[in-house]
Design an enzyme around this catalytic site. Sequence first.
Site, PDB file in Angstrom:
ATOM      1  N   ARG A  30       0.850  -1.184   0.000  1.00  0.00           N
ATOM      2  CA  ARG A  30       0.000   0.000   0.000  1.00  0.00           C
ATOM      3  C   ARG A  30       0.890   1.240   0.000  1.00  0.00           C
ATOM      4  NH1 ARG A  30      -2.676   3.055   4.874  1.00  0.00           N
ATOM      5  NH2 ARG A  30      -3.837   4.587   3.671  1.00  0.00           N
ATOM      6  N   GLU A  38      -3.287  -0.201   8.193  1.00  0.00           N
ATOM      7  CA  GLU A  38      -2.086   0.174   8.952  1.00  0.00           C
ATOM      8  C   GLU A  38      -2.179  -0.405  10.350  1.00  0.00           C
ATOM      9  OE1 GLU A  38      -1.197   4.366   9.316  1.00  0.00           O
ATOM     10  OE2 GLU A  38      -1.671   4.708   7.207  1.00  0.00           O
TER      11      GLU A  38
HETATM   12  C1  FCB Z   1      -1.180   7.112  10.858  1.00  0.00           C
HETATM   13  C2  FCB Z   1      -0.771   7.653   9.507  1.00  0.00           C
HETATM   14  C3  FCB Z   1       0.562   7.140   9.027  1.00  0.00           C
HETATM   15  C4  FCB Z   1       1.579   7.067  10.152  1.00  0.00           C
HETATM   16  C5  FCB Z   1       0.999   6.331  11.337  1.00  0.00           C
HETATM   17  C6  FCB Z   1       1.969   6.168  12.485  1.00  0.00           C
HETATM   18  O1  FCB Z   1      -2.092   7.997  11.437  1.00  0.00           O
HETATM   19  O2  FCB Z   1      -1.744   7.341   8.539  1.00  0.00           O
HETATM   20  O3  FCB Z   1       0.993   7.957   7.970  1.00  0.00           O
HETATM   21  O4  FCB Z   1       2.001   8.328  10.476  1.00  0.00           O
HETATM   22  O5  FCB Z   1      -0.155   6.986  11.790  1.00  0.00           O
END
Ligand code: FCB
Length: 455
Positions: A78, A362
Amino acid sequence: MANKIIFPENFIWGAATASYQIEGAWNKHGKGESIWDRFSHTPGKILNDENGDIANDHYHLWKKDIGLMKKMGLQAYRFSIAWPRILPRGRGRINHKGIDFYNKLVDGLLTAGITPFATLYHWDLPQALEDEGGWTVRSTTDAFVEYTDVISRALGDRVKNWITHNEPSVASWLGYEMGIHAPGVVDTTHALATRAAHHILLSHGMAVPVIRRNSANSEVGITLNSNWNVAASNSAMDLDAVRRGEGKWVRWFADPLYGRGYPSDIVEDFRHLGAFPNGMDFVQDGDLKTIAVPTDFLGVNFYNRGVVRVDDPNNEPQTVFSKPKTPEHWTEMDWEVYPDGLLNVLGRYYFDYQPLKLYITENGASYSTPPDENGNVPDVHRTNYLRTHFAAANRAIQAGIPLAGYFVWSLMDNYEWSFGFSQRFGIVWVDYETQNRILKDSAKWYKGVIKKNGF
Ligand code: FCB
């Protein structure tokens, strides 16, 4: 040792990055200035005044980075596209060299057998648009659609997984209310930030059909984030702080995306702060319908739990530290490690909003463990973090949640916004002086997980 944990056959294992955090080459080959270029070049905004001018120099080292992904056996990657590389002024003239870069990246990924997941907006708005009001003005939604059209035409034959926006809550509240992210607007009335949030959501709704038109048989979604927030006590103030926080950070975005319009209790909260001197005049007929366009998946970013306490109704909620401050319980962001929160957040999004499927777009941890004398990076706390969160994701699947894949944040150490380079989230170590990369122990462990589809 826990029992064997195995994932569904088609489960997708990946890693994530974002353009501004890794690309560098901030003004190369016709790229326009972004709000993050402007913000990070403004003294006093970023820890140690660091900027992403060079960052991981991924713009030049992308081949090497695909090589690392291949070495780990990643199945998907991604990344985000820098809007000002494609349209330097946000709309109008196209910068073909910018498109070339993503063409090469996508072809390289596909050749390596890695499925690209492209995010259109991970916060680097063209500065030229910010000069006209940025997300607070409605015309930015048309510019976003123009950009979406250009890039999805260019890549749509090969990119089949699209994410319109990353974390609209962070873009809105940190960018246009708290001012700790670009463009750095401070406005506690929320008058500007609620407008920004609305236009970001609207631009998502407008962009989805454009992507579908230009990229046949593709899947389109949006990424929302959420902590798992709980009250420190049963006091009315603590419970209300959770309602307000969750309402502002989650429901304000998820409710309209899933056809419910804006949550009335939070509308009231914002009204009290002075957000709507002319009513919610920025919400026009048909907008809510546009925003609620059906999508194929919901992306979820999850990092930590928040235990909130309010000692005075006029004070902002405080985070309470409930566990010993050791690295297995707290990452270097000062974020609590709480794997069950991932299960809870996935359940909350799925059972409440019923997305067709979900991806963890994420999840990861900041630990600065450096290379040892043998050149290994023994980042045991990160491996533990990932192992316990993978297990929580597996429990979510057992509970019937259609979780389709997992993207570790991050592929490599990178520029962590207002924290500069001080926070290292990578499963790959980056030496910013030499641009040398080293697979950390967590990456080697992850490689085994991918191979076995479990652990
Ligand atoms: C999220 C962001 C990413 C990174 C992580 C730690 O909020 O999407 O870019 O900074 O936190």
